[in-house]
Write a protein that holds these residues in place. Structure first.
Motif, short mmCIF file in Angstrom:
data_model
loop_
_atom_site.label_atom_id
_atom_site.label_comp_id
_atom_site.label_asym_id
_atom_site.label_seq_id
_atom_site.Cartn_x
_atom_site.Cartn_y
_atom_site.Cartn_z
N SER A 83 -30.69 -3.78 -3.72
CA SER A 83 -29.42 -4.28 -3.66
C SER A 83 -28.66 -3.58 -4.59
O SER A 83 -27.15 -3.96 -4.83
CB SER A 83 -29.56 -5.78 -4.07
OG SER A 83 -30.40 -6.44 -3.20
N LYS A 86 -24.97 0.45 -1.92
CA LYS A 86 -24.05 0.08 -1.14
C LYS A 86 -23.95 0.62 0.45
O LYS A 86 -24.65 1.75 0.55
CB LYS A 86 -22.60 -0.05 -1.65
CG LYS A 86 -22.19 1.57 -2.15
CD LYS A 86 -20.69 1.38 -2.73
CE LYS A 86 -20.19 2.83 -2.98
NZ LYS A 86 -21.10 3.61 -3.97
N SER A 87 -23.11 0.34 1.50
CA SER A 87 -23.00 0.86 2.83
C SER A 87 -22.71 2.18 2.41
O SER A 87 -21.79 2.79 1.77
CB SER A 87 -21.87 0.35 3.34
OG SER A 87 -21.66 0.71 4.94
N PHE A 109 -31.96 -3.72 5.21
CA PHE A 109 -31.03 -2.81 4.27
C PHE A 109 -30.34 -1.81 5.66
O PHE A 109 -29.18 -1.81 5.14
CB PHE A 109 -31.52 -2.22 3.28
CG PHE A 109 -31.58 -3.05 1.96
CD1 PHE A 109 -30.50 -3.42 1.11
CD2 PHE A 109 -32.78 -3.58 1.92
CE1 PHE A 109 -30.76 -4.23 0.32
CE2 PHE A 109 -33.07 -4.84 0.69
CZ PHE A 109 -32.03 -4.98 -0.02
N ASN A 111 -29.17 -2.81 8.25
CA ASN A 111 -28.38 -3.86 8.73
C ASN A 111 -27.02 -3.55 8.00
O ASN A 111 -25.88 -3.78 8.55
CB ASN A 111 -28.75 -5.09 8.93
CG ASN A 111 -29.77 -5.44 9.78
OD1 ASN A 111 -29.96 -4.70 10.80
ND2 ASN A 111 -30.92 -6.25 9.63
N PHE A 112 -27.22 -3.22 6.58
CA PHE A 112 -25.92 -3.14 5.76
C PHE A 112 -25.41 -1.60 5.78
O PHE A 112 -24.99 -1.11 4.83
CB PHE A 112 -26.16 -3.60 4.40
CG PHE A 112 -26.84 -5.20 4.49
CD1 PHE A 112 -25.95 -6.15 5.20
CD2 PHE A 112 -28.12 -5.53 4.05
CE1 PHE A 112 -26.35 -7.38 5.29
CE2 PHE A 112 -28.43 -6.75 4.07
CZ PHE A 112 -27.84 -7.96 4.77
N ASN A 113 -26.18 -0.76 6.30
CA ASN A 113 -25.75 0.77 6.59
C ASN A 113 -26.19 1.40 5.23
O ASN A 113 -25.70 2.24 4.54
CB ASN A 113 -24.16 0.96 6.63
CG ASN A 113 -23.84 2.18 7.08
OD1 ASN A 113 -24.69 2.98 7.72
ND2 ASN A 113 -22.77 2.83 6.52
#
Length: 383
Positions: A83, A86-87, A109, A111-113
């Motif tokens: 976490s 970032k994308s 993850f 899915n969050f690029n």
């Protein structure tokens, strides 16, 4: 203080209020506040709990870090670390590592690029070749689960520093008793504390330790915001387990070497993965960066021998998930711990169907070998 004493007296040693030699279980969700603008250090147990804090300070001491954090499972700890990104970010990972780590990257993850690149981290040049401006971290297990590959933490950490990357090391197999990645240059070390740190197969926990204040503040925020914290009771159990880590790891280490040598001598066994063998490709690196070889072994049965029959004929060794307990535990990685990894990736890495992973317990090594011998004798295919 010597490490064996630090295991028992590190962190918060006992209870200053009552004189109890053990940190109490503060089984509370909230705390009375003195004033609207002032609290008594604690306000809500997701944010901070005295029992969990004692554990977090203990693992910080043991890993020689700046801050430690306790989570409800190893995967909760790994999720908190991922976490941080970032994308558009990419993370370099190994070509064989715990299937749950791969799954959370590949199925959550992604899915969050947030992407990953699979690399053989033994090959330092291959790591360098996969670094570009999207790569933000190198994530390693050493030894790997389940093939016991050894990565040179110090050299990987230098590559990471030279490229402004974070080095993350899963230290579950070795524990801080045998290996301390932060002292070798890593930025973050994590444990599935369910395993050797707890040591008794009676809790789930994950621990994270970081080497600087900026990472400490970030992980603290993530821990509080997402809420996957360890309960007070499990924190208490984990502190208790850690007190005996040294004596347990010495026995695991001794037993594993004897068992590995036995397996290597058997005609039913094609290959044994154990970093304590001098002919293991990572032996010299592990001897340099650690003070032991751990209690984990993987081995491949020869053609003509049925892994299902072998597993079914074990009586003493427990067939099941997990590792690191006082009891010997055995599993089939291709369908259990690494079932989430696609077949082609498993085969390429060497996680084949007749690969068996053994967590050698602290029972009599003679009894462990006797059980393996009986199961091997019954494992041959019959028409």
């Amino acid at each position: 203080m010597n490490f064996e004493s630090l295991l028992i007296h590190g962190g918060i040693d006992g209870d200053s209020f009552t004189g109890a030699v053990n940190v109490p279980i503060y089984q509370t969700s909230t705390y009375r506040q003195e004033d609207i603008e002032k609290n008594n250090r604690y306000e809500y147990s997701r944010t901070g709990n005295p029992t969990r804090e004692a554990l977090e300070k203990l693992i910080t001491d043991l890993e020689n870090g700046v801050g430690g954090f306790a989570f409800s499972s190893g995967m909760a700890a790994i999720t908190a670390i991922f976490s941080l990104f970032k994308s558009g970010d990419n993370i370099i990972i190994q070509n064989n590592l715990y299937g749950g780590t791969f799954r959370v990257l590949d199925k959550i993850f992604k899915n969050f690029n947030i992407g990953y690149r699979i690399v053989n981290t033994i090959d330092l040049q291959e790591i360098k070749n996969n670094i570009d401006n999207t790569v933000k971290a190198i994530y390693i297990e050493t030894p790997t689960n389940p093939l016991m590959d050894i990565t040179d933490i110090q050299k990987v950490a230098k590559i990471a520093r030279d490229n402004n990357l974070i080095t993350i090391v899963d230290n579950t197999f070795m524990t801080p008793y045998f290996q301390r990645p932060l002292t070798l240059g890593a930025d973050i070390v994590l444990h599935s504390a369910t395993k050797y740190l707890g040591g008794h197969s009676d809790l789930l926990a994950g621990l994270v330790v970081v080497n600087d204040k900026e990472l400490k503040d970030k992980i603290k925020f993530i821990q509080n915001a997402t809420g996957g914290v360890l309960s007070p009771f499990d924190s208490f159990l984990l502190i208790r387990g850690i007190k005996t880590l040294g004596v347990r790891m010495d026995r695991h280490n001794f037993n594993a070497k004897v068992v590995a040598e036995f397996l290597k001598s058997r005609g039913e066994v094609n290959k044994v993965y154990y970093p304590g063998f001098k002919d293991h490709i990572g032996y010299n690196v592990q001897s340099k960066q650690g003070k032991g070889y751990g209690g984990m072994i993987s081995f491949v049965l020869n053609e003509g021998y049925n892994y299902k029959k072998f597993l079914k004929n074990l009586n003493f060794i427990t067939f099941g998930e997990s590792l690191g307990g006082v009891e010997s535990l055995i599993c089939h990685p291709a369908t259990m711990t690494h079932g989430a990894i696609p077949y082609e990736i498993r085969q390429k890495a060497g996680i084949v169907n007749n690969l068996i992973r053994l967590s050698v317990g602290i029972e009599s090594v003679h009894d462990i070998i006797k059980d393996l011998e009986m199961a091997l004798n019954e494992s041959k295919y019959t028409k």
